[in-house]
Design a protein around this motif. Structure first.
Motif, PDB file in Angstrom:
ATOM      1  N   THR A 123       0.856  -1.183   0.000  1.00  0.00           N
ATOM      2  CA  THR A 123       0.000   0.000   0.000  1.00  0.00           C
ATOM      3  C   THR A 123       0.889   1.229   0.000  1.00  0.00           C
ATOM      4  O   THR A 123       2.106   1.141   0.214  1.00  0.00           O
ATOM      5  CB  THR A 123      -0.942   0.054   1.229  1.00  0.00           C
ATOM      6  OG1 THR A 123      -0.146   0.159   2.412  1.00  0.00           O
ATOM      7  CG2 THR A 123      -1.856  -1.157   1.276  1.00  0.00           C
TER       8      THR A 123
ATOM      9  N   PRO B  32      -2.444   0.723  -4.156  1.00  0.00           N
ATOM     10  CA  PRO B  32      -3.544   0.937  -3.217  1.00  0.00           C
ATOM     11  C   PRO B  32      -3.155   1.888  -2.083  1.00  0.00           C
ATOM     12  O   PRO B  32      -2.035   1.830  -1.577  1.00  0.00           O
ATOM     13  CB  PRO B  32      -3.826  -0.458  -2.668  1.00  0.00           C
ATOM     14  CG  PRO B  32      -3.264  -1.398  -3.682  1.00  0.00           C
ATOM     15  CD  PRO B  32      -2.090  -0.693  -4.279  1.00  0.00           C
TER      16      PRO B  32
ATOM     17  N   GLU C 211      -8.087  -2.166   1.199  1.00  0.00           N
ATOM     18  CA  GLU C 211      -9.361  -2.323   0.486  1.00  0.00           C
ATOM     19  C   GLU C 211      -9.359  -1.656  -0.891  1.00  0.00           C
ATOM     20  O   GLU C 211     -10.221  -1.926  -1.721  1.00  0.00           O
ATOM     21  CB  GLU C 211     -10.517  -1.717   1.308  1.00  0.00           C
ATOM     22  CG  GLU C 211     -10.727  -2.364   2.656  1.00  0.00           C
ATOM     23  CD  GLU C 211      -9.708  -1.889   3.713  1.00  0.00           C
ATOM     24  OE1 GLU C 211      -9.259  -0.720   3.640  1.00  0.00           O
ATOM     25  OE2 GLU C 211      -9.352  -2.693   4.575  1.00  0.00           O
ATOM     26  N   ASP C 212      -8.436  -0.755  -1.128  1.00  0.00           N
ATOM     27  CA  ASP C 212      -8.383   0.007  -2.373  1.00  0.00           C
ATOM     28  C   ASP C 212      -7.885  -0.876  -3.512  1.00  0.00           C
ATOM     29  O   ASP C 212      -7.050  -1.756  -3.316  1.00  0.00           O
ATOM     30  CB  ASP C 212      -7.457   1.214  -2.207  1.00  0.00           C
ATOM     31  CG  ASP C 212      -7.401   2.096  -3.433  1.00  0.00           C
ATOM     32  OD1 ASP C 212      -8.414   2.186  -4.161  1.00  0.00           O
ATOM     33  OD2 ASP C 212      -6.336   2.713  -3.668  1.00  0.00           O
ATOM     34  N   ASN C 213      -8.388  -0.623  -4.725  1.00  0.00           N
ATOM     35  CA  ASN C 213      -7.937  -1.332  -5.914  1.00  0.00           C
ATOM     36  C   ASN C 213      -7.805  -0.332  -7.063  1.00  0.00           C
ATOM     37  O   ASN C 213      -8.805   0.086  -7.641  1.00  0.00           O
ATOM     38  CB  ASN C 213      -8.914  -2.445  -6.297  1.00  0.00           C
ATOM     39  CG  ASN C 213      -8.419  -3.247  -7.479  1.00  0.00           C
ATOM     40  OD1 ASN C 213      -7.412  -2.920  -8.109  1.00  0.00           O
ATOM     41  ND2 ASN C 213      -9.132  -4.307  -7.792  1.00  0.00           N
ATOM     42  N   PRO C 214      -6.573   0.075  -7.413  1.00  0.00           N
ATOM     43  CA  PRO C 214      -6.383   1.021  -8.513  1.00  0.00           C
ATOM     44  C   PRO C 214      -6.994   0.574  -9.835  1.00  0.00           C
ATOM     45  O   PRO C 214      -7.316   1.396 -10.680  1.00  0.00           O
ATOM     46  CB  PRO C 214      -4.863   1.136  -8.623  1.00  0.00           C
ATOM     47  CG  PRO C 214      -4.374   0.832  -7.251  1.00  0.00           C
ATOM     48  CD  PRO C 214      -5.308  -0.233  -6.746  1.00  0.00           C
TER      49      PRO C 214
ATOM     50  N   ARG D 160      -2.257  -5.581  -7.457  1.00  0.00           N
ATOM     51  CA  ARG D 160      -3.078  -4.365  -7.499  1.00  0.00           C
ATOM     52  C   ARG D 160      -2.306  -3.142  -7.985  1.00  0.00           C
ATOM     53  O   ARG D 160      -2.880  -2.076  -8.133  1.00  0.00           O
ATOM     54  CB  ARG D 160      -3.697  -4.099  -6.140  1.00  0.00           C
ATOM     55  CG  ARG D 160      -4.754  -5.142  -5.819  1.00  0.00           C
ATOM     56  CD  ARG D 160      -5.649  -4.670  -4.754  1.00  0.00           C
ATOM     57  NE  ARG D 160      -6.740  -5.612  -4.571  1.00  0.00           N
ATOM     58  CZ  ARG D 160      -7.642  -5.480  -3.648  1.00  0.00           C
ATOM     59  NH1 ARG D 160      -7.589  -4.455  -2.817  1.00  0.00           N
ATOM     60  NH2 ARG D 160      -8.600  -6.366  -3.533  1.00  0.00           N
TER      61      ARG D 160
END
Length: 141
Positions: free
Chosen positions: A5, A124, A128-131, A78
């Motif tokens: 991240t 990310p 939880e983030d997904n570029p 990711r």
């Protein structure tokens, strides 16, 4: 292994090196995969006698693929490559061990920098983030 991240990345951070022993097969398959039929990437006699090089050598798209692999291996699945630029300064031949590494990413053989690369990669900001899910104005490489 936890996913990379933005908090894991620091300015001036050196990426772990990736070493690979280049063979004639590496060179030829890279040229074949990119549909580069120019003989300096598969014909030893042509490369040496017509081009004046030591041997056949990696083509541009093959080097691009190695940089993409190197960067996305570091970021994980990711990581989303936005832009990449590189400048080739030397050739990579069978028998060479190429090493991709650095703060300013480079491909080196022995102590010679063969190619320098700069890239912008979305990673990310949280687990939880997904570029890859970013669309339209949210995606700015």
């Amino acid at each position: 292994m936890t996913a990379l991240t933005l908090d894991d990345v620091k300015e001036g951070q050196e990426l772990p090196p990736l070493s690979y022993d280049v063979t004639a097969t590496t060179v030829v398959l890279g040229a074949l995969a990119t549909r580069d039929w120019r003989p300096m990437h598969h014909d030893h006699d042509f490369a040496v006698h017509r081009n004046g090089t030591r041997d056949i050598f990696l083509n541009t798209p093959n080097q691009a693929a190695w940089f993409e692999r190197y960067l996305t291996d570091w970021t994980g699945p990711r990581g989303r490559l936005g832009r990449m630029r590189f400048r080739m300064k030397g050739s990579v031949f069978p028998g060479d061990t190429m090493v991709l590494s650095g703060v300013d990413v480079a491909l080196r053989v022995a102590e010679q920098t063969c190619t320098e690369c700069s890239a912008r990669i979305a990673i990310p900001v949280s687990p939880e983030d997904n570029p890859w899910a970013r669309r339209a104005e949210r995606w700015r490489p």
